[in-house]
Design a protein around this motif. Structure first.
Motif, short mmCIF file in Angstrom:
data_model
loop_
_atom_site.label_atom_id
_atom_site.label_comp_id
_atom_site.label_asym_id
_atom_site.label_seq_id
_atom_site.Cartn_x
_atom_site.Cartn_y
_atom_site.Cartn_z
N ILE A 83 0.83 -1.20 0.00
CA ILE A 83 0.00 0.00 0.00
C ILE A 83 0.87 1.25 0.00
CG2 ILE A 83 -1.65 1.33 1.39
CD1 ILE A 83 -2.81 -1.38 2.31
N THR A 86 2.66 1.80 -3.41
CA THR A 86 1.73 2.28 -4.42
C THR A 86 1.39 3.76 -4.19
OG1 THR A 86 0.78 0.06 -4.54
CG2 THR A 86 -0.49 1.85 -5.52
N ALA A 87 1.15 4.12 -2.93
CA ALA A 87 0.88 5.52 -2.62
C ALA A 87 2.12 6.38 -2.84
CB ALA A 87 0.40 5.64 -1.17
N VAL A 232 -5.62 -0.46 -2.56
CA VAL A 232 -5.00 0.86 -2.72
C VAL A 232 -5.66 1.64 -3.85
CG1 VAL A 232 -2.86 2.03 -3.38
CG2 VAL A 232 -2.79 0.14 -1.78
N VAL A 254 -5.88 1.73 6.78
CA VAL A 254 -4.76 0.94 6.27
C VAL A 254 -4.10 0.15 7.40
CG1 VAL A 254 -2.51 1.06 5.16
CG2 VAL A 254 -4.37 2.50 4.35
#
Length: 358
Positions: A83, A86-87, A232, A254
């Protein structure tokens, strides 16, 4: 394979595994239905967490609770890492930092405390290796102080902080990763006998064969990573639909969804009087995020992110991480030593100020 199918038949939580192919099908057919994908991905992660829990317990029977806890913490942190990466590539640094801070606080306070509660409700007295817990608490406190430095520097001298914030973050990241590696070397090799698990009665449930357990760990970890990607991609739009801020999503959503595997394994270990496994998962996961995941994300931002990311957190996140690490230190009996050190430093500072010329 027969044992795996038997486990699925007798555990209603594992019936939710049906949502794993459903979430992939929904992503292919309705990629714009972000709220639906968000809900389905959460439902799919829950049974995968339960599978990861049982497989880790089976590996821990062969390797010991110390190694088993480290293995579960590492694999359990994979969703948070996916996550965050990806962020990070999308430049959502608030979500990244919120997920890091939320995971540290959740594992240190909620996961550790709930494990003590779950185990205490079933067993009158439980024992765990305090040496291992003290090591993890000390490393966590060290990492929290390191994460405090960039924020304190920015607050005290904002004019000069901008020029040295990035070099300082990179230097601290390298030192934290080195400290984590040395901690693993100390606990798993050079002083392995000191960190042996406390004795406990064996439970009636037979563990899986080591081959099945390892294969399950690999397969479930891959599925968790894939489902986390769907999570995500949909969480931001779903958060806007539910009126949640990026900081709230990272710190709460999250942290809870990404830590589902660790929670399932820690609670199960506490119920079975394997408190070393539960403590190792809770503190080991928080320590790994603070000493390895957060610094690694800073270094990875130079490659994946649109701009470098620093270790500067907002004051509320720093305060919560510091309080969580101090609470863990109190639980494991090292907080009084830290308090004495702080008092000595304060007295030395006062003496120096008194002797300084006016």
């Amino acid at each position: 394979m027969h044992q795996l199918l038997k486990q699925v038949r007798h555990n209603p939580v594992l019936w939710l595994l049906a949502f794993v192919p459903v979430v992939f099908g929904a992503q292919a057919l309705r990629p714009g239905a972000h709220t639906l994908l968000f809900v389905l991905s959460v439902l799919a992660i829950v049974p995968l967490a339960a599978m990861l829990s049982h497989a880790t317990e089976s590996v821990a029977v062969k390797t010991g609770d110390t190694v088993g806890g480290l293995l579960n913490a590492t694999l359990g942190n994979l969703p948070e890492l996916v996550i965050a990466l990806t962020a990070l590539s999308a430049g959502q640094y608030t979500l990244v930092k919120a997920s890091v801070a939320g995971a540290i606080v959740t594992n240190t306070l909620f996961l550790l405390g709930a494990s003590f509660l779950v185990g205490g409700l079933r067993h009158h007295v439980q024992e765990f290796n305090r040496a291992s817990a003290r090591l993890q608490s000390s490393l966590l406190f060290l990492a929290t102080i390191a994460l405090l430095i960039p924020s304190a520097l920015t607050a005290t001298d904002p004019g000069r902080a901008g020029a040295i914030l990035q070099p300082l973050s990179v230097g601290l990241s390298v030192l934290l990763i080195a400290a984590y590696g040395l901690g693993l070397l100390f606990s798993l090799k050079t002083h392995r006998e000191v960190f042996a698990s406390a004795e406990h009665d064996d439970e009636a449930d037979a563990p899986w064969p080591i081959g099945l357990a390892l294969a399950t760990l690999v397969g479930v970890t891959l599925l968790v990573a894939l489902v986390s990607e769907v999570f995500v991609e949909s969480v931001q739009a779903a958060a806007e639909a539910f009126g949640m801020s990026p900081a709230f999503v990272g710190f709460i959503v999250v942290a809870l969804v990404g830590g589902a595997a660790e929670m399932a394994a820690a609670f199960s270990g506490a119920r079975k009087d394997r408190l070393d496994l539960s403590v190792g998962i809770a503190l080991g996961s928080a320590t790994q995020i603070a000493l390895f995941v957060a610094p690694a994300l800073v270094l990875a931002s130079y490659v994946l992110g649109p701009s470098p990311m620093s270790l500067q957190f907002w004051p509320g996140a720093v305060a919560m991480m510091l309080l969580a690490s101090v609470t863990a230190a109190f639980v494991n009996g090292i907080a009084w030593n830290l308090l004495n050190i702080a008092i000595v430093l304060l007295l030395l500072r006062r003496r120096r100020m008194a002797l300084a010329p006016a």
